[in-house]
Motif scaffolding. Structure first.
Motif, PDB file in Angstrom:
ATOM      1  N   TRP A  23       0.836  -1.211   0.000  1.00 36.21           N
ATOM      2  CA  TRP A  23       0.000   0.000   0.000  1.00 36.21           C
ATOM      3  C   TRP A  23       0.865   1.253   0.000  1.00 36.21           C
ATOM      4  O   TRP A  23       0.591   2.213  -0.727  1.00 36.21           O
ATOM      5  CB  TRP A  23      -0.902  -0.005   1.225  1.00 36.21           C
ATOM      6  CG  TRP A  23      -1.790   1.205   1.307  1.00 36.21           C
ATOM      7  CD1 TRP A  23      -3.009   1.372   0.738  1.00 36.21           C
ATOM      8  CD2 TRP A  23      -1.485   2.432   1.988  1.00 36.21           C
ATOM      9  NE1 TRP A  23      -3.513   2.623   1.018  1.00 36.21           N
ATOM     10  CE2 TRP A  23      -2.596   3.307   1.788  1.00 36.21           C
ATOM     11  CE3 TRP A  23      -0.411   2.895   2.749  1.00 36.21           C
ATOM     12  CZ2 TRP A  23      -2.646   4.590   2.321  1.00 36.21           C
ATOM     13  CZ3 TRP A  23      -0.463   4.169   3.282  1.00 36.21           C
ATOM     14  CH2 TRP A  23      -1.563   5.002   3.062  1.00 36.21           C
ATOM     15  N   ALA A  24       1.935   1.252   0.806  1.00 37.26           N
ATOM     16  CA  ALA A  24       2.822   2.414   0.864  1.00 37.26           C
ATOM     17  C   ALA A  24       3.520   2.634  -0.469  1.00 37.26           C
ATOM     18  O   ALA A  24       3.685   3.766  -0.928  1.00 37.26           O
ATOM     19  CB  ALA A  24       3.853   2.231   1.982  1.00 37.26           C
ATOM     20  N   GLY A  25       3.941   1.521  -1.127  1.00 35.45           N
ATOM     21  CA  GLY A  25       4.594   1.650  -2.418  1.00 35.45           C
ATOM     22  C   GLY A  25       3.668   2.221  -3.472  1.00 35.45           C
ATOM     23  O   GLY A  25       4.054   3.094  -4.260  1.00 35.45           O
ATOM     24  N   LYS A  26       2.409   1.737  -3.490  1.00 36.85           N
ATOM     25  CA  LYS A  26       1.448   2.248  -4.453  1.00 36.85           C
ATOM     26  C   LYS A  26       1.155   3.727  -4.210  1.00 36.85           C
ATOM     27  O   LYS A  26       1.025   4.511  -5.156  1.00 36.85           O
ATOM     28  CB  LYS A  26       0.157   1.440  -4.390  1.00 36.85           C
ATOM     29  CG  LYS A  26       0.299   0.013  -4.899  1.00 36.85           C
ATOM     30  CD  LYS A  26      -1.014  -0.742  -4.790  1.00 36.85           C
ATOM     31  CE  LYS A  26      -0.862  -2.177  -5.298  1.00 36.85           C
ATOM     32  NZ  LYS A  26      -2.131  -2.940  -5.167  1.00 36.85           N
ATOM     33  N   ALA A  27       1.060   4.109  -2.935  1.00 38.96           N
ATOM     34  CA  ALA A  27       0.802   5.521  -2.612  1.00 38.96           C
ATOM     35  C   ALA A  27       1.957   6.403  -3.060  1.00 38.96           C
ATOM     36  O   ALA A  27       1.751   7.496  -3.611  1.00 38.96           O
ATOM     37  CB  ALA A  27       0.560   5.672  -1.112  1.00 38.96           C
ATOM     38  N   ALA A  28       3.192   5.918  -2.843  1.00 41.08           N
ATOM     39  CA  ALA A  28       4.359   6.709  -3.240  1.00 41.08           C
ATOM     40  C   ALA A  28       4.415   6.869  -4.754  1.00 41.08           C
ATOM     41  O   ALA A  28       4.695   7.962  -5.271  1.00 41.08           O
ATOM     42  CB  ALA A  28       5.640   6.051  -2.722  1.00 41.08           C
ATOM     43  N   VAL A  29       4.152   5.782  -5.481  1.00 45.64           N
ATOM     44  CA  VAL A  29       4.169   5.850  -6.946  1.00 45.64           C
ATOM     45  C   VAL A  29       3.065   6.771  -7.446  1.00 45.64           C
ATOM     46  O   VAL A  29       3.262   7.559  -8.385  1.00 45.64           O
ATOM     47  CB  VAL A  29       4.022   4.438  -7.545  1.00 45.64           C
ATOM     48  CG1 VAL A  29       3.827   4.515  -9.051  1.00 45.64           C
ATOM     49  CG2 VAL A  29       5.250   3.602  -7.225  1.00 45.64           C
ATOM     50  N   THR A  30       1.890   6.691  -6.831  1.00 43.63           N
ATOM     51  CA  THR A  30       0.779   7.561  -7.238  1.00 43.63           C
ATOM     52  C   THR A  30       1.120   9.034  -7.028  1.00 43.63           C
ATOM     53  O   THR A  30       0.866   9.874  -7.898  1.00 43.63           O
ATOM     54  CB  THR A  30      -0.491   7.204  -6.449  1.00 43.63           C
ATOM     55  OG1 THR A  30      -0.812   5.825  -6.681  1.00 43.63           O
ATOM     56  CG2 THR A  30      -1.661   8.076  -6.873  1.00 43.63           C
ATOM     57  N   LEU A  31       1.701   9.350  -5.860  1.00 45.48           N
ATOM     58  CA  LEU A  31       2.087  10.743  -5.594  1.00 45.48           C
ATOM     59  C   LEU A  31       3.165  11.207  -6.563  1.00 45.48           C
ATOM     60  O   LEU A  31       3.134  12.357  -7.040  1.00 45.48           O
ATOM     61  CB  LEU A  31       2.583  10.870  -4.146  1.00 45.48           C
ATOM     62  CG  LEU A  31       1.515  10.747  -3.056  1.00 45.48           C
ATOM     63  CD1 LEU A  31       2.169  10.788  -1.673  1.00 45.48           C
ATOM     64  CD2 LEU A  31       0.476  11.859  -3.183  1.00 45.48           C
TER      65      LEU A  31
END
Length: 577
Positions: A23-31
């Motif tokens: 989840w943290a990785g997806k959030a970072a990539v999205t940002l």
């Protein structure tokens, strides 16, 4: 298993942490993707709205006025001729040099890896000035003695026949500038190529050139297609060489045409420049889609899970002629203009006769004594490092994410990262100035506004290099990493990044050299408060102080040579040791 991949240690405890880490990785990539798209599209949106909808309604008269200009079609024709000629010559030449150095025994170790990229060590405008010193028919170091020697033999020729300010001279300079960019992309792909393919072809009785044409070249077609796209895109937007040589030869191109709309019209015709930029966006998007369609029709030779070792195609008696060809290319296209720059930098003023007694370092001392020149060198170097590192990491991560998504999302992300290339740098710089220079950001006159512009402007170049590198990596290692329970972020850092590093390093080197001497955006965003090398070059060129221009070009060469050489050396495939 390839170097840098250590999966067994990821087994312990990973499944319990994987949901939160994923989840943290997806959030970072999205940002990251959202921030990148904002920096790319916000300036384009602001300038388009202000130009096309000045009163809140569409202005059809602006389009009619833009498309009715007869000079526009002349500029479009000349630009297409230059882009096609540059691509047709540069891609085969750069690819062939990459094969000779990366895959055959014609190489000379680390030195041969650097020879074809020597033209990267100077910004295009300084390189053009170097050839002006050599081939100007009135005062060129080569042209004037050649004309005199032919006249002494009874061959009275028009000196203008040897002028660099001509169609052949313009195409030559464009090719000189494009070949090293093709080389760094295709050499990285050749370095990753599994040698078993060429060994099998050799065992089947194929000759050296047939191995190159039928085995090696098709195996890196993604890199070749990417280099074709890069040459077309970059040739359309290149301003400096066309402004210097094309204007003197009365050859107008789109980049110069747009520059005149913004700087030689009162008030500036920003709306017309934006209309042309929007049309270029459609053209570049169509090129990108066509390149992807052609590349997807056939499969690609990729890196698999097995390690590979260095392997060289033996050229036999052709080895030394191949080396001589590489050396001749370097001497004729790089060493001579570099020497011309150094000689002019040591002269009090440019003159064709070289008098050793008057040579001195006065121009260098004057350049360093000037606070603006010293600050410009420091600012441009720091901006080049920050831009190259940031844009390559962003492009590499987005390329991996796009490849994982596939389908329509991959195409949409690919188009989004290529769109800035459709806007000439000088037009995009105007958008950045309007969007970020005033309230609420108020970044005008600082280094941050230059960094934002460079990140957006050079994202397409980094994206092309990253996509080419990612497409050459097979999916076996990624699948194995996921089977062992590694998160997508860990898979990227431990598996994919080591394999695509050579391609990313090649993109980093190209972007660093381009940013170091960037001229177009600097004309709009740089000034006495935030000077760059491009700003100093423009000032020196407008004032006609060629000796000072040659001095700063020589300094750029030293800084860029050391940095690019180190990056290409560190970024080479580790299994080639």
């Amino acid at each position: 298993m390839a170097a840098g991949v250590a999966l067994p240690d990821t087994l312990a405890g990973v499944p319990a942490r994987q949901p939160r880490a994923a989840w943290a990785g997806k959030a970072a990539v999205t940002l990251l993707a959202a921030g990148t798209l904002f920096v790319v599209f916000y300036p384009m949106l602001v300038i388009a709205l202000r130009a096309l909808f000045p009163q809140g309604t569409f202005d059809a008269a602006l389009w009619r006025e833009t498309l009715a200009a007869p000079d526009l079609y002349v500029a479009v024709r000349n630009t297409l001729v230059l882009a096609v000629a540059t691509t047709a010559i540069s891609v085969p030449l750069g690819t062939f040099f990459a094969w000779l150095i990366a895959r055959t025994d014609a190489h000379w170790g680390a030195l041969s890896r650097l020879l074809p990229v020597i033209p990267l060590l100077l910004p295009p405008v300084a390189m053009a000035i170097g050839w002006l010193f050599l081939a100007d028919p009135r005062a060129g170091f080569l042209a004037k003695p050649l004309v005199a020697a032919l006249a002494s033999l009874g061959l009275a020729l028009d000196p203008n026949d040897f002028a660099i300010q001509s169609w052949p001279g313009l195409v030559f300079l464009y090719v000189l500038w494009a070949v090293p960019h093709v080389y760094v992309m295709t050499a990285a792909a050749f370095g990753n190529l599994d040698p078993a393919l060429e060994e099998a072809a050799s065992m089947c009785g194929k000759g050296r050139l047939r191995i190159f044409w039928q085995v090696s070249l098709p195996s890196i077609r993604h890199a070749v297609g990417a280099s074709v796209l890069m040459c077309m895109i970059s040739s359309v937007g290149l301003y400096s060489i066309a402004a210097l040589m094309g204007t003197a030869a009365r050859i107008d191109v789109l980049a110069v045409y747009i520059y005149r709309l913004l700087n030689f019209s009162y008030p500036p015709k920003t709306g017309q420049a934006v209309v042309i930029g929007l049309l270029l966006m459609l053209f570049i998007g169509a090129l990108w889609l066509a390149q992807r369609k052609l590349a997807s029709r056939t499969g690609a030779a990729t890196l698999g899970g097995m390690g590979v070792r260095a392997n060289r195609v033996e050229l036999g008696g052709w080895r030394w002629p191949a080396r001589a060809l590489i050396l001749a290319y370097v001497v004729l296209t790089s060493v001579l203009p570099l020497l011309a720059l150094v000689v002019v930098a040591l002269q009090p003023f440019w003159r064709p006769a070289i008098d050793v007694s008057v040579l001195s370092f006065a121009n260098f001392q004057e350049l360093f004594a000037d606070g603006t020149g010293r600050a410009a060198i420091v600012n441009s170097t720091l901006l080049a490092v920050a831009t190259s590192t940031g844009v390559v990491l962003i492009a590499g991560l987005l390329a991996v994410v796009a490849a994982a998504l596939g389908g329509t999302p991959e195409k949409a992300l690919g188009i989004a990262t290529k769109l800035p290339s459709a806007i000439p740098h000088i037009v995009f710089a105007v958008g950045v100035l309007i969007a970020f220079g005033f309230a609420p950001f108020n970044l005008q006159g600082g280094w941050l506004i230059l960094l934002l512009a460079y990140l957006a402007v050079y994202l397409p170049t980094a994206s092309i290099a990253a996509e080419s590198a990612v497409r050459q990596v097979g999916g076996q290692l990624v699948e194995a990493s996921r089977v062992f329970g590694a998160t997508p972020a860990r898979t990227f850092w431990r598996v994919q990044l080591p394999l695509i590093l050579p391609g990313l390093a090649a993109g980093w080197a190209s972007i660093f050299a381009l940013v170091l001497g960037e001229l177009n955006a600097a004309a709009i965003l740089s000034g006495p408060r935030n000077p760059t090398i491009g700003y100093v070059i423009l000032t020196l060129f407008d004032n006609g102080t060629y000796s000072q221009l040659a001095a700063i070009a020589s300094i750029i060469g030293i800084v860029s040579a050391a940095t690019v050489s180190l990056v290409l050396l560190l970024g080479r495939p580790r299994y080639q040791g």
